[in-house]
Design a protein around this motif. Sequence first.
Motif, PDB file in Angstrom:
ATOM      1  N   GLN A   1       0.806  -1.222   0.000  1.00 45.32           N
ATOM      2  CA  GLN A   1       0.000   0.000   0.000  1.00 45.32           C
ATOM      3  C   GLN A   1       0.845   1.280   0.000  1.00 45.32           C
ATOM      4  O   GLN A   1       0.531   2.233  -0.708  1.00 45.32           O
ATOM      5  N   GLU A   2       1.938   1.273   0.778  1.00 46.43           N
ATOM      6  CA  GLU A   2       2.733   2.499   0.884  1.00 46.43           C
ATOM      7  C   GLU A   2       3.453   2.847  -0.424  1.00 46.43           C
ATOM      8  O   GLU A   2       3.912   3.964  -0.604  1.00 46.43           O
ATOM      9  N   GLU A   3       3.526   1.877  -1.341  1.00 43.81           N
ATOM     10  CA  GLU A   3       4.203   2.147  -2.622  1.00 43.81           C
ATOM     11  C   GLU A   3       3.222   2.449  -3.755  1.00 43.81           C
ATOM     12  O   GLU A   3       3.635   2.716  -4.887  1.00 43.81           O
ATOM     13  N   LEU A   4       1.920   2.390  -3.442  1.00 44.50           N
ATOM     14  CA  LEU A   4       0.905   2.441  -4.511  1.00 44.50           C
ATOM     15  C   LEU A   4       0.989   3.722  -5.352  1.00 44.50           C
ATOM     16  O   LEU A   4       1.089   3.678  -6.584  1.00 44.50           O
ATOM     17  N   LEU A   5       0.969   4.874  -4.686  1.00 42.77           N
ATOM     18  CA  LEU A   5       0.939   6.131  -5.447  1.00 42.77           C
ATOM     19  C   LEU A   5       2.251   6.347  -6.195  1.00 42.77           C
ATOM     20  O   LEU A   5       2.262   6.828  -7.335  1.00 42.77           O
ATOM     21  N   ASN A   6       3.367   5.955  -5.567  1.00 38.82           N
ATOM     22  CA  ASN A   6       4.658   6.112  -6.251  1.00 38.82           C
ATOM     23  C   ASN A   6       4.751   5.229  -7.484  1.00 38.82           C
ATOM     24  O   ASN A   6       5.333   5.623  -8.497  1.00 38.82           O
ATOM     25  N   LYS A   7       4.173   4.032  -7.400  1.00 37.88           N
ATOM     26  CA  LYS A   7       4.179   3.141  -8.575  1.00 37.88           C
ATOM     27  C   LYS A   7       3.388   3.788  -9.719  1.00 37.88           C
ATOM     28  O   LYS A   7       3.843   3.812 -10.868  1.00 37.88           O
ATOM     29  N   ALA A   8       2.209   4.315  -9.386  1.00 41.98           N
ATOM     30  CA  ALA A   8       1.395   4.978 -10.417  1.00 41.98           C
ATOM     31  C   ALA A   8       2.155   6.172 -10.996  1.00 41.98           C
ATOM     32  O   ALA A   8       2.180   6.376 -12.212  1.00 41.98           O
ATOM     33  N   LYS A   9       2.788   6.943 -10.102  1.00 41.35           N
ATOM     34  CA  LYS A   9       3.537   8.123 -10.571  1.00 41.35           C
ATOM     35  C   LYS A   9       4.675   7.710 -11.486  1.00 41.35           C
ATOM     36  O   LYS A   9       4.911   8.338 -12.519  1.00 41.35           O
ATOM     37  N   SER A  10       5.397   6.636 -11.117  1.00 38.88           N
ATOM     38  CA  SER A  10       6.567   6.259 -11.922  1.00 38.88           C
ATOM     39  C   SER A  10       6.131   5.835 -13.323  1.00 38.88           C
ATOM     40  O   SER A  10       6.824   6.113 -14.308  1.00 38.88           O
ATOM     41  N   ILE A  11       4.970   5.184 -13.446  1.00 40.90           N
ATOM     42  CA  ILE A  11       4.496   4.801 -14.794  1.00 40.90           C
ATOM     43  C   ILE A  11       4.051   6.048 -15.552  1.00 40.90           C
ATOM     44  O   ILE A  11       4.364   6.222 -16.738  1.00 40.90           O
ATOM     45  N   LEU A  12       3.350   6.940 -14.861  1.00 39.26           N
ATOM     46  CA  LEU A  12       2.906   8.170 -15.542  1.00 39.26           C
ATOM     47  C   LEU A  12       4.095   9.008 -16.002  1.00 39.26           C
ATOM     48  O   LEU A  12       4.053   9.618 -17.068  1.00 39.26           O
ATOM     49  N   GLU A  13       5.171   9.006 -15.197  1.00 38.84           N
ATOM     50  CA  GLU A  13       6.352   9.784 -15.593  1.00 38.84           C
ATOM     51  C   GLU A  13       6.899   9.303 -16.933  1.00 38.84           C
ATOM     52  O   GLU A  13       7.340  10.103 -17.755  1.00 38.84           O
ATOM     53  N   ILE A  14       6.850   8.001 -17.156  1.00 39.21           N
ATOM     54  CA  ILE A  14       7.297   7.469 -18.458  1.00 39.21           C
ATOM     55  C   ILE A  14       6.345   7.951 -19.547  1.00 39.21           C
ATOM     56  O   ILE A  14       6.766   8.458 -20.587  1.00 39.21           O
ATOM     57  N   ILE A  15       5.045   7.809 -19.287  1.00 41.73           N
ATOM     58  CA  ILE A  15       4.047   8.204 -20.298  1.00 41.73           C
ATOM     59  C   ILE A  15       4.200   9.685 -20.638  1.00 41.73           C
ATOM     60  O   ILE A  15       4.079  10.088 -21.804  1.00 41.73           O
ATOM     61  N   LEU A  16       4.487  10.498 -19.623  1.00 41.91           N
ATOM     62  CA  LEU A  16       4.554  11.951 -19.847  1.00 41.91           C
ATOM     63  C   LEU A  16       5.789  12.378 -20.638  1.00 41.91           C
ATOM     64  O   LEU A  16       5.892  13.522 -21.049  1.00 41.91           O
ATOM     65  N   THR A  17       6.715  11.428 -20.870  1.00 38.48           N
ATOM     66  CA  THR A  17       7.848  11.759 -21.747  1.00 38.48           C
ATOM     67  C   THR A  17       7.453  11.575 -23.217  1.00 38.48           C
ATOM     68  O   THR A  17       8.216  11.930 -24.109  1.00 38.48           O
ATOM     69  N   LYS A  18       6.281  10.997 -23.494  1.00 36.56           N
ATOM     70  CA  LYS A  18       5.859  10.716 -24.885  1.00 36.56           C
ATOM     71  C   LYS A  18       5.041  11.880 -25.431  1.00 36.56           C
ATOM     72  O   LYS A  18       4.657  12.791 -24.711  1.00 36.56           O
ATOM     73  N   ALA A  19       4.730  11.778 -26.728  1.00 38.09           N
ATOM     74  CA  ALA A  19       3.966  12.839 -27.387  1.00 38.09           C
ATOM     75  C   ALA A  19       2.516  12.822 -26.914  1.00 38.09           C
ATOM     76  O   ALA A  19       1.825  11.810 -27.093  1.00 38.09           O
ATOM     77  N   PRO A  20       2.033  13.910 -26.320  1.00 40.71           N
ATOM     78  CA  PRO A  20       0.666  13.909 -25.780  1.00 40.71           C
ATOM     79  C   PRO A  20      -0.406  13.553 -26.806  1.00 40.71           C
ATOM     80  O   PRO A  20      -1.367  12.843 -26.484  1.00 40.71           O
ATOM     81  N   LEU A  21      -0.246  14.010 -28.050  1.00 40.88           N
ATOM     82  CA  LEU A  21      -1.284  13.696 -29.042  1.00 40.88           C
ATOM     83  C   LEU A  21      -1.278  12.216 -29.389  1.00 40.88           C
ATOM     84  O   LEU A  21      -2.326  11.605 -29.593  1.00 40.88           O
ATOM     85  N   ALA A  22      -0.060  11.638 -29.434  1.00 40.96           N
ATOM     86  CA  ALA A  22       0.022  10.192 -29.696  1.00 40.96           C
ATOM     87  C   ALA A  22      -0.622   9.421 -28.548  1.00 40.96           C
ATOM     88  O   ALA A  22      -1.346   8.442 -28.774  1.00 40.96           O
ATOM     89  N   ILE A  23      -0.371   9.881 -27.341  1.00 47.29           N
ATOM     90  CA  ILE A  23      -0.989   9.230 -26.173  1.00 47.29           C
ATOM     91  C   ILE A  23      -2.505   9.279 -26.312  1.00 47.29           C
ATOM     92  O   ILE A  23      -3.209   8.277 -26.138  1.00 47.29           O
ATOM     93  N   SER A  24      -2.996  10.466 -26.663  1.00 40.73           N
ATOM     94  CA  SER A  24      -4.438  10.648 -26.791  1.00 40.73           C
ATOM     95  C   SER A  24      -5.016   9.752 -27.892  1.00 40.73           C
ATOM     96  O   SER A  24      -6.069   9.115 -27.709  1.00 40.73           O
ATOM     97  N   HIS A  25      -4.322   9.662 -29.022  1.00 36.80           N
ATOM     98  CA  HIS A  25      -4.818   8.807 -30.122  1.00 36.80           C
ATOM     99  C   HIS A  25      -4.754   7.330 -29.745  1.00 36.80           C
ATOM    100  O   HIS A  25      -5.608   6.544 -30.162  1.00 36.80           O
ATOM    101  N   CYS A  26      -3.741   6.942 -28.978  1.00 39.88           N
ATOM    102  CA  CYS A  26      -3.677   5.540 -28.510  1.00 39.88           C
ATOM    103  C   CYS A  26      -4.907   5.206 -27.688  1.00 39.88           C
ATOM    104  O   CYS A  26      -5.516   4.141 -27.859  1.00 39.88           O
ATOM    105  N   ILE A  27      -5.264   6.130 -26.799  1.00 35.13           N
ATOM    106  CA  ILE A  27      -6.430   5.900 -25.932  1.00 35.13           C
ATOM    107  C   ILE A  27      -7.687   5.757 -26.787  1.00 35.13           C
ATOM    108  O   ILE A  27      -8.476   4.820 -26.629  1.00 35.13           O
ATOM    109  N   THR A  28      -7.874   6.700 -27.716  1.00 33.57           N
ATOM    110  CA  THR A  28      -9.067   6.668 -28.579  1.00 33.57           C
ATOM    111  C   THR A  28      -9.137   5.369 -29.373  1.00 33.57           C
ATOM    112  O   THR A  28     -10.196   4.727 -29.453  1.00 33.57           O
ATOM    113  N   ALA A  29      -7.998   4.971 -29.937  1.00 35.32           N
ATOM    114  CA  ALA A  29      -7.995   3.770 -30.781  1.00 35.32           C
ATOM    115  C   ALA A  29      -8.247   2.520 -29.948  1.00 35.32           C
ATOM    116  O   ALA A  29      -9.011   1.631 -30.343  1.00 35.32           O
TER     117      ALA A  29
END
Length: 257
Positions: free
Chosen positions: A185-213
């Motif tokens: 439990q104590e690592e939960l938010l940090n785990k989510a943050k660490s994955i989001l940090e990777i995602i946030l290095t990518k192109a936001p529009l590509a991320i958005s299109h991936c979600i839509t597709a």
Amino acid sequence: MSYTTILTSLEAGIFTITINRPDKLNALNKDVISNLDKVLDEIESSPEIKGVILTGSGQKGFVAGADITEFLGLSGDEGKALAKKGLDVFFKIENCSKPIIAAVNGFALGGGCELAMACHFRIASENAKFGQPEVNLGLIPGYGGTQRLVQLIGKGRAIELLLTGNMIDAQTALSYGLVNHVVPQEELLNKAKSILEIILTKAPLAISHCITAANAAYSADGYKKESEGFGACFETEDMKEGTSAFLEKRKPLFTGK
Ligand code: COA
């Protein structure tokens, strides 16, 4: 913006939403649904927000379901309207152009499991529990549960959970593919943050299109059937008995009417 039933914070592009009714295990009442609706508009319109973590307040509950106290006395049409409001907000989550991760910190039951499933993916703490216990109330899921559970874990496993109302623990959810990671439990938010940090290095529009597709991989036809079934349950005696029994802290006596 300020909200009455959720807490929000923004740090380095990561926006954390915490559903904040810990004494009711963060059950989704009308205010929570309305706050979620508004915060999703804020997420879409704010250029500072790049990714989102959705979690629950306290160490016991992510969200223990829709607020059962709001069910009693509703007609079939009112039940259907209630389902539609929740469904619309959950579609907004699913279709959000920015990634939303559910950090499931405890019970994710009924509307809570449905909320987690509407997010783009899920991370769970070791104590998390998942289930769709609506049948115990003489009801069925109304916020997309019958559809998204089948999509995420397959029809056989989904139907077993839907019909038994059984809960599964975090490790079973992991083995079913309902969650992507299980952490203390104590690592939960940090785990989510660490994955989001990777995602946030990518192109936001590509991320958005991936979600839509990815969302387009499923048809939305089943949701209509679910809403009809959900509304129809409100016309039954068993639904009144199931919800009353829960609120009166006794076992329900179902009659099939
Ligand atoms: N709606 C409204 N209130 C809820 C709720 C819900 N879905 N889930 C929990 N609560 C409330 C309880 O009524 C209780 O309130 P009280 O202290 O005023 O009596 C409080 O949250 C704490 O829950 P409690 O049942 O005492 O905790 P527990 O540890 O004994 O059990 C659960 C936890 C999750 C197993 C149990 O609360 C439960 O079964 N909740 C309902 C789950 C459900 O059916 N969800 C689907 C709804 S469609």
